[in-house]
Design a protein around this motif. Sequence first.
Motif, PDB file in Angstrom:
ATOM      1  N   ALA A  32       3.907  -8.243 -14.210  1.00  0.00           N
ATOM      2  CA  ALA A  32       5.078  -7.378 -14.341  1.00  0.00           C
ATOM      3  C   ALA A  32       6.313  -8.148 -14.787  1.00  0.00           C
ATOM      4  O   ALA A  32       7.183  -7.592 -15.469  1.00  0.00           O
ATOM      5  N   LEU A  33       6.397  -9.433 -14.426  1.00  0.00           N
ATOM      6  CA  LEU A  33       7.576 -10.225 -14.760  1.00  0.00           C
ATOM      7  C   LEU A  33       7.486 -10.868 -16.143  1.00  0.00           C
ATOM      8  O   LEU A  33       8.486 -10.959 -16.858  1.00  0.00           O
ATOM      9  N   ILE A  34       6.282 -11.333 -16.506  1.00  0.00           N
ATOM     10  CA  ILE A  34       6.131 -12.127 -17.726  1.00  0.00           C
ATOM     11  C   ILE A  34       5.791 -11.265 -18.932  1.00  0.00           C
ATOM     12  O   ILE A  34       6.362 -11.444 -20.018  1.00  0.00           O
ATOM     13  N   ALA A  35       4.868 -10.349 -18.767  1.00  0.00           N
ATOM     14  CA  ALA A  35       4.404  -9.538 -19.904  1.00  0.00           C
ATOM     15  C   ALA A  35       5.514  -8.602 -20.377  1.00  0.00           C
ATOM     16  O   ALA A  35       6.464  -8.315 -19.632  1.00  0.00           O
ATOM     17  N   PRO A  36       5.432  -8.121 -21.607  1.00  0.00           N
ATOM     18  CA  PRO A  36       6.399  -7.118 -22.078  1.00  0.00           C
ATOM     19  C   PRO A  36       6.441  -5.913 -21.139  1.00  0.00           C
ATOM     20  O   PRO A  36       5.395  -5.444 -20.668  1.00  0.00           O
ATOM     21  N   ALA A  37       7.651  -5.446 -20.878  1.00  0.00           N
ATOM     22  CA  ALA A  37       7.821  -4.384 -19.876  1.00  0.00           C
ATOM     23  C   ALA A  37       7.028  -3.138 -20.223  1.00  0.00           C
ATOM     24  O   ALA A  37       6.519  -2.445 -19.339  1.00  0.00           O
ATOM     25  N   TRP A  38       6.904  -2.854 -21.532  1.00  0.00           N
ATOM     26  CA  TRP A  38       6.155  -1.672 -21.957  1.00  0.00           C
ATOM     27  C   TRP A  38       4.929  -2.127 -22.736  1.00  0.00           C
ATOM     28  O   TRP A  38       5.078  -2.818 -23.740  1.00  0.00           O
ATOM     29  N   PRO A  39       3.740  -1.814 -22.278  1.00  0.00           N
ATOM     30  CA  PRO A  39       3.441  -0.940 -21.133  1.00  0.00           C
ATOM     31  C   PRO A  39       3.018  -1.683 -19.874  1.00  0.00           C
ATOM     32  O   PRO A  39       2.401  -1.100 -18.994  1.00  0.00           O
ATOM     33  N   ALA A  40       3.309  -2.999 -19.774  1.00  0.00           N
ATOM     34  CA  ALA A  40       2.779  -3.790 -18.666  1.00  0.00           C
ATOM     35  C   ALA A  40       3.280  -3.288 -17.315  1.00  0.00           C
ATOM     36  O   ALA A  40       2.498  -3.139 -16.365  1.00  0.00           O
ATOM     37  N   ALA A  41       4.593  -3.023 -17.204  1.00  0.00           N
ATOM     38  CA  ALA A  41       5.151  -2.597 -15.914  1.00  0.00           C
ATOM     39  C   ALA A  41       4.551  -1.278 -15.428  1.00  0.00           C
ATOM     40  O   ALA A  41       4.129  -1.183 -14.264  1.00  0.00           O
ATOM     41  N   PRO A  42       4.480  -0.229 -16.266  1.00  0.00           N
ATOM     42  CA  PRO A  42       3.817   0.995 -15.785  1.00  0.00           C
ATOM     43  C   PRO A  42       2.353   0.779 -15.430  1.00  0.00           C
ATOM     44  O   PRO A  42       1.856   1.373 -14.458  1.00  0.00           O
ATOM     45  N   LEU A  43       1.649  -0.063 -16.187  1.00  0.00           N
ATOM     46  CA  LEU A  43       0.241  -0.315 -15.875  1.00  0.00           C
ATOM     47  C   LEU A  43       0.094  -1.046 -14.546  1.00  0.00           C
ATOM     48  O   LEU A  43      -0.804  -0.740 -13.751  1.00  0.00           O
ATOM     49  N   VAL A  44       0.968  -2.009 -14.284  1.00  0.00           N
ATOM     50  CA  VAL A  44       0.926  -2.730 -13.003  1.00  0.00           C
ATOM     51  C   VAL A  44       1.236  -1.783 -11.849  1.00  0.00           C
ATOM     52  O   VAL A  44       0.575  -1.815 -10.802  1.00  0.00           O
ATOM     53  N   ALA A  45       2.251  -0.942 -12.020  1.00  0.00           N
ATOM     54  CA  ALA A  45       2.593   0.021 -10.970  1.00  0.00           C
ATOM     55  C   ALA A  45       1.434   0.972 -10.700  1.00  0.00           C
ATOM     56  O   ALA A  45       1.090   1.247  -9.545  1.00  0.00           O
ATOM     57  N   LEU A  46       0.814   1.471 -11.780  1.00  0.00           N
ATOM     58  CA  LEU A  46      -0.317   2.385 -11.620  1.00  0.00           C
ATOM     59  C   LEU A  46      -1.492   1.689 -10.940  1.00  0.00           C
ATOM     60  O   LEU A  46      -2.119   2.251 -10.033  1.00  0.00           O
ATOM     61  N   ALA A  47      -1.795   0.458 -11.369  1.00  0.00           N
ATOM     62  CA  ALA A  47      -2.896  -0.280 -10.763  1.00  0.00           C
ATOM     63  C   ALA A  47      -2.636  -0.563  -9.288  1.00  0.00           C
ATOM     64  O   ALA A  47      -3.551  -0.465  -8.455  1.00  0.00           O
ATOM     65  N   SER A  48      -1.404  -0.888  -8.940  1.00  0.00           N
ATOM     66  CA  SER A  48      -1.071  -1.177  -7.541  1.00  0.00           C
ATOM     67  C   SER A  48      -1.223   0.067  -6.673  1.00  0.00           C
ATOM     68  O   SER A  48      -1.779   0.002  -5.566  1.00  0.00           O
ATOM     69  N   VAL A  49      -0.733   1.192  -7.165  1.00  0.00           N
ATOM     70  CA  VAL A  49      -0.831   2.437  -6.391  1.00  0.00           C
ATOM     71  C   VAL A  49      -2.291   2.859  -6.233  1.00  0.00           C
ATOM     72  O   VAL A  49      -2.734   3.237  -5.141  1.00  0.00           O
ATOM     73  N   VAL A  50      -3.051   2.779  -7.319  1.00  0.00           N
ATOM     74  CA  VAL A  50      -4.463   3.186  -7.254  1.00  0.00           C
ATOM     75  C   VAL A  50      -5.235   2.276  -6.302  1.00  0.00           C
ATOM     76  O   VAL A  50      -6.051   2.744  -5.495  1.00  0.00           O
ATOM     77  N   ALA A  51      -4.994   0.967  -6.378  1.00  0.00           N
ATOM     78  CA  ALA A  51      -5.691   0.045  -5.484  1.00  0.00           C
ATOM     79  C   ALA A  51      -5.292   0.259  -4.024  1.00  0.00           C
ATOM     80  O   ALA A  51      -6.130   0.161  -3.118  1.00  0.00           O
ATOM     81  N   THR A  52      -4.028   0.563  -3.786  1.00  0.00           N
ATOM     82  CA  THR A  52      -3.565   0.764  -2.412  1.00  0.00           C
ATOM     83  C   THR A  52      -4.135   2.039  -1.815  1.00  0.00           C
ATOM     84  O   THR A  52      -4.615   2.047  -0.672  1.00  0.00           O
ATOM     85  N   LEU A  53      -4.074   3.118  -2.569  1.00  0.00           N
ATOM     86  CA  LEU A  53      -4.547   4.406  -2.051  1.00  0.00           C
ATOM     87  C   LEU A  53      -6.056   4.568  -2.165  1.00  0.00           C
ATOM     88  O   LEU A  53      -6.648   5.340  -1.400  1.00  0.00           O
ATOM     89  N   GLY A  54      -6.674   3.866  -3.119  1.00  0.00           N
ATOM     90  CA  GLY A  54      -8.106   4.021  -3.351  1.00  0.00           C
ATOM     91  C   GLY A  54      -8.947   3.058  -2.546  1.00  0.00           C
ATOM     92  O   GLY A  54      -9.297   3.336  -1.390  1.00  0.00           O
ATOM     93  N   PRO A  55      -9.307   1.903  -3.113  1.00  0.00           N
ATOM     94  CA  PRO A  55     -10.180   0.969  -2.389  1.00  0.00           C
ATOM     95  C   PRO A  55      -9.604   0.498  -1.047  1.00  0.00           C
ATOM     96  O   PRO A  55     -10.353   0.334  -0.084  1.00  0.00           O
TER      97      PRO A  55
END
Length: 260
Positions: A32-55
């Motif tokens: 989220a810090l190093i990669a280009p904000a678009w689309p890295a930041a939304p992808l990181v946020a989505l992956a974090s939420v899915v991992a937290t609520l899912g597995p």
Amino acid sequence: MIALDDAAWGAPWRHIRVSEKLLLSMGLVLTALIAPAWPAAPLVALASVVATLGPARIPIRTLATGFAAPLVFILIGSISVAFIVGRAPAEAWFRFGPLSLTTASALNGLQLFARSTAGTLAILLLATTTPMVDLLGWARQRGVPGPLVEVASLIYRLLFVLLDTALAMHVAQVARLGDAPAGPKPFKRRMNTAANTMGTLLVRSWDRAARLTDGLAARGIDGDLITLPRRMPASPRFLAAVGALLGGIWLLTIGWTVLS
């Protein structure tokens, strides 16, 4: 704080090594810090939420509770970056008194919001799946000085004691109508009540800390309070999933950047 701690102790990922969960969380944060904000930041946020609520099977209410307070600071910081204070530039498309907005400043504020949100959600993934005791034990094993680990451990435990004391004091004040909007100046009365509570809590926290020090000295403890670490086997499947997730985010980000 209690909700996050309870979720971490009962999380299905408790059997996974701390280092492996740190690899996932810190990998998402760095992405989220190093990669280009678009689309890295939304992808990181989505992956974090899915991992937290899912597995990880963390309740959505717990995640929302933990994210509520950081979200306020993220919004304040993003708005302060987006708005220009002082003389408005010629390319400003919004002006209100000394405040103005340009396309560049608005994009900077939006990028800050996206990166901060993604990084916070990645940290909450670690906080809701790993108890603080496991993190401190991992830090001790990795060579962090013992006194630092002990101070962090004592402060962490003392926070729950002080929270319980503050709640008991609040209940006692409510029972005595300490927060009732009675009288000609209800706001002043509530501020006085809050000030008295904070003063009493400060004195009690100092007293509790002094008693902890005296107790350790009476037992002749002048070194580290060593606890037995939990031995957990490695999880090749988890590591493979982490590598696939981070690699997929980077590939999508690079592909998006090249195509755009």
